[in-house]
Design an enzyme around this catalytic site. Structure first.
Site, PDB file in Angstrom:
ATOM      1  N   THR A  45       1.555  -1.401   0.272  1.00  0.00           N
ATOM      2  CA  THR A  45      -0.145  -0.301  -0.104  1.00  0.00           C
ATOM      3  C   THR A  45       0.500   1.565  -0.070  1.00  0.00           C
ATOM      4  O   THR A  45       0.725   1.822  -0.443  1.00  0.00           O
ATOM      5  CB  THR A  45      -0.636   0.075   1.336  1.00  0.00           C
ATOM      6  OG1 THR A  45      -1.528  -1.218   1.272  1.00  0.00           O
ATOM      7  CG2 THR A  45      -2.014   0.628   1.047  1.00  0.00           C
ATOM      8  N   THR A  46       1.763   1.503   1.186  1.00  0.00           N
ATOM      9  CA  THR A  46       2.953   2.522   1.306  1.00  0.00           C
ATOM     10  C   THR A  46       3.298   2.845  -0.595  1.00  0.00           C
ATOM     11  O   THR A  46       3.684   3.716  -0.557  1.00  0.00           O
ATOM     12  CB  THR A  46       4.015   1.876   1.885  1.00  0.00           C
ATOM     13  OG1 THR A  46       3.213   1.791   3.450  1.00  0.00           O
ATOM     14  CG2 THR A  46       4.822   3.566   2.397  1.00  0.00           C
TER      15      THR A  46
ATOM     16  N   TYR B 274     -12.945  -4.602  -0.802  1.00  0.00           N
ATOM     17  CA  TYR B 274     -14.486  -4.386  -0.988  1.00  0.00           C
ATOM     18  C   TYR B 274     -15.028  -4.629  -1.092  1.00  0.00           C
ATOM     19  O   TYR B 274     -16.020  -4.917  -1.055  1.00  0.00           O
ATOM     20  CB  TYR B 274     -13.719  -3.916  -2.441  1.00  0.00           C
ATOM     21  CG  TYR B 274     -15.110  -3.463  -2.886  1.00  0.00           C
ATOM     22  CD1 TYR B 274     -15.907  -2.479  -2.934  1.00  0.00           C
ATOM     23  CD2 TYR B 274     -15.374  -3.768  -4.003  1.00  0.00           C
ATOM     24  CE1 TYR B 274     -16.629  -1.047  -3.061  1.00  0.00           C
ATOM     25  CE2 TYR B 274     -16.942  -3.058  -4.916  1.00  0.00           C
ATOM     26  CZ  TYR B 274     -17.362  -2.303  -4.395  1.00  0.00           C
ATOM     27  OH  TYR B 274     -18.646  -1.605  -4.827  1.00  0.00           O
TER      28      TYR B 274
ATOM     29  N   TYR C 222      -1.514 -10.176   5.416  1.00  0.00           N
ATOM     30  CA  TYR C 222      -1.432  -8.590   5.417  1.00  0.00           C
ATOM     31  C   TYR C 222      -3.025  -8.395   5.933  1.00  0.00           C
ATOM     32  O   TYR C 222      -3.580  -8.436   5.613  1.00  0.00           O
ATOM     33  CB  TYR C 222      -0.653  -7.764   4.256  1.00  0.00           C
ATOM     34  CG  TYR C 222      -0.966  -6.379   4.768  1.00  0.00           C
ATOM     35  CD1 TYR C 222      -1.433  -5.628   6.226  1.00  0.00           C
ATOM     36  CD2 TYR C 222      -0.666  -5.815   4.170  1.00  0.00           C
ATOM     37  CE1 TYR C 222      -1.221  -4.232   6.549  1.00  0.00           C
ATOM     38  CE2 TYR C 222      -0.655  -4.076   3.971  1.00  0.00           C
ATOM     39  CZ  TYR C 222      -1.265  -3.655   5.319  1.00  0.00           C
ATOM     40  OH  TYR C 222      -0.708  -2.291   5.699  1.00  0.00           O
TER      41      TYR C 222
ATOM     42  N   ARG D 192      -8.400  -1.033   6.183  1.00  0.00           N
ATOM     43  CA  ARG D 192      -8.484  -0.534   4.635  1.00  0.00           C
ATOM     44  C   ARG D 192      -9.242  -1.541   3.995  1.00  0.00           C
ATOM     45  O   ARG D 192      -9.415  -1.260   2.445  1.00  0.00           O
ATOM     46  CB  ARG D 192      -6.846  -0.466   4.050  1.00  0.00           C
ATOM     47  CG  ARG D 192      -6.089   0.497   4.448  1.00  0.00           C
ATOM     48  CD  ARG D 192      -4.848   0.868   3.291  1.00  0.00           C
ATOM     49  NE  ARG D 192      -4.133   2.162   3.990  1.00  0.00           N
ATOM     50  CZ  ARG D 192      -3.927   3.035   3.493  1.00  0.00           C
ATOM     51  NH1 ARG D 192      -4.730   3.283   2.070  1.00  0.00           N
ATOM     52  NH2 ARG D 192      -2.815   3.761   4.357  1.00  0.00           N
TER      53      ARG D 192
ATOM     54  N   LYS E 149       1.809  -9.300   8.801  1.00  0.00           N
ATOM     55  CA  LYS E 149       1.563  -8.599   9.119  1.00  0.00           C
ATOM     56  C   LYS E 149       0.082  -7.740   9.498  1.00  0.00           C
ATOM     57  O   LYS E 149      -0.720  -7.674   9.008  1.00  0.00           O
ATOM     58  CB  LYS E 149       1.955  -6.864   7.964  1.00  0.00           C
ATOM     59  CG  LYS E 149       2.255  -5.895   8.123  1.00  0.00           C
ATOM     60  CD  LYS E 149       2.337  -4.859   6.976  1.00  0.00           C
ATOM     61  CE  LYS E 149       2.261  -4.242   7.324  1.00  0.00           C
ATOM     62  NZ  LYS E 149       2.810  -2.969   5.768  1.00  0.00           N
TER      63      LYS E 149
ATOM     64  N   ILE F  83       6.785  -3.940   9.150  1.00  0.00           N
ATOM     65  CA  ILE F  83       7.075  -3.747   8.196  1.00  0.00           C
ATOM     66  C   ILE F  83       6.326  -2.528   8.542  1.00  0.00           C
ATOM     67  O   ILE F  83       5.432  -2.243   8.951  1.00  0.00           O
ATOM     68  CB  ILE F  83       5.695  -4.656   7.245  1.00  0.00           C
ATOM     69  CG1 ILE F  83       6.492  -5.987   7.864  1.00  0.00           C
ATOM     70  CG2 ILE F  83       5.432  -3.877   5.671  1.00  0.00           C
ATOM     71  CD1 ILE F  83       5.395  -7.431   6.807  1.00  0.00           C
TER      72      ILE F  83
END
Length: 306
Positions: free
Chosen positions: A49-50, A112, A138, A143, A167, A209
């Site tokens: 995402t980063t 989603y 993750y 999110r 994560k 992370i």
């Protein structure tokens, strides 16, 4: 399957863009990778995402992973972000990442479409059957809306030997504690929140992370190094020194503040791709002030330790 030690600081790499954002700035990416390795991080995580993976094309994602691998030259593990809301697409992206030289993959929970716990389990198991490499799950409910439960995680670990790490960005220290109590060394847990590295480490997490390590790899690594040495006094001192910068990294949506910090340090542009927008002037000011305070605090800590 490669054996990877999921301990210490893994950097969730930003993806530098040229002015205008139409292309990846590979020269800046190469310099970022070298700075991370010089700063003592334990691993690199491109295209999470980063790294603004939702706005990278498939070709760009493979190119970024390949360039990180090439610059790294096997010095530390490269774990590529490959997850999506589609099991089929995640498998294809994971295979492409491994073909590009990644040592493992990080798979975010499907966003989603909100699968059930059974759906999350079957999604991961399907990926694990097709991807012959270490897999990091993750879990980031903020999110993705869905939350991978401890029970479902345990079920996955029983059936997929190549799922080796998690994560955890739930912000829930009790969840980390429960996972380590039940699974022990079977599953490495890495904090997904820089501000909680110390707290997660106290109940068994083996590292982080990190977003902040893009900007200050040596300082973030100092926290996890101290934690792994069971030196909680030193780890706490380093963590407290980093708090202002950690907070500044999330004043606005990640990775805009991190790129603002890197731009202030002259390492890349602060360009992000829509729907992300660059950090505001107010946030840039907070970032620069936090950087200055961190440098002062670490100078004091270094001087007192010598």
């Amino acid at each position: 399957m490669k054996t990877i030690s999921f301990t210490g600081t893994f950097t969730a790499l930003v993806t530098p863009f040229v002015a205008g954002g139409d292309a990846v700035d590979f020269a800046a990416l190469e310099a970022l990778v070298e700075a991370q390795i010089a700063g003592g991080v334990s691993g690199l995580v491109p295209c999470g995402t980063t790294g603004e993976s939702p706005t990278l094309t498939d070709e760009e994602q493979v190119a970024v992973i390949k360039r990180v691998v090439e610059v790294n030259k096997g010095r530390i593990p490269v774990i590529a972000g490959t997850g999506s809301f589609s099991t089929k697409k995640t498998i294809a992206a994971s295979k492409a990442a491994l073909a590009a030289g990644a040592d493992g993959v990080m798979v975010v929970m499907p966003y989603y479409n909100k699968p059930s716990q059974d759906g999350l389990r079957e999604h991961v198991l399907a990926i694990a059957r097709e991807v012959p490499a270490p897999i990091v799950l993750y879990n980031i409910p903020g999110r993705c809306i869905v939350d991978l439960s401890a029970d479902t995680t345990a079920q996955i670990c029983e059936r997929a030997a190549n799922v080796v790490a998690l994560k955890d960005a739930t912000g829930n220290v009790l969840r980390c504690q429960e996972l380590k109590r039940r699974l022990g060394d079977r599953l490495a847990v890495l904090s997904g929140d820089d501000a909680l590295t110390l707290a997660f480490g106290s109940v068994g997490a083996s590292g982080v992370i990190s977003v902040t390590s893009n900007v200050k790899p040596r300082e973030v690594s100092a926290v996890t190094t101290a934690l792994l040495a069971n030196d909680y006094v030193r780890a706490r001192a380093y963590q407290f020194a980093l708090v202002d910068l950690h907070n500044a990294m999330f004043v606005e949506p990640n990775p805009a503040p991190a790129k603002a910090a890197l731009a202030a340090l002259g390492q890349m542009t602060d360009v992000v791709r829509l729907p992300m927008i660059p950090a505001s002037e107010g946030t840039k000011k907070k970032v620069v002030e936090a950087l200055a305070r961190l440098d002062q605090e670490f100078s004091k800590l270094t001087a007192s330790a010598s």
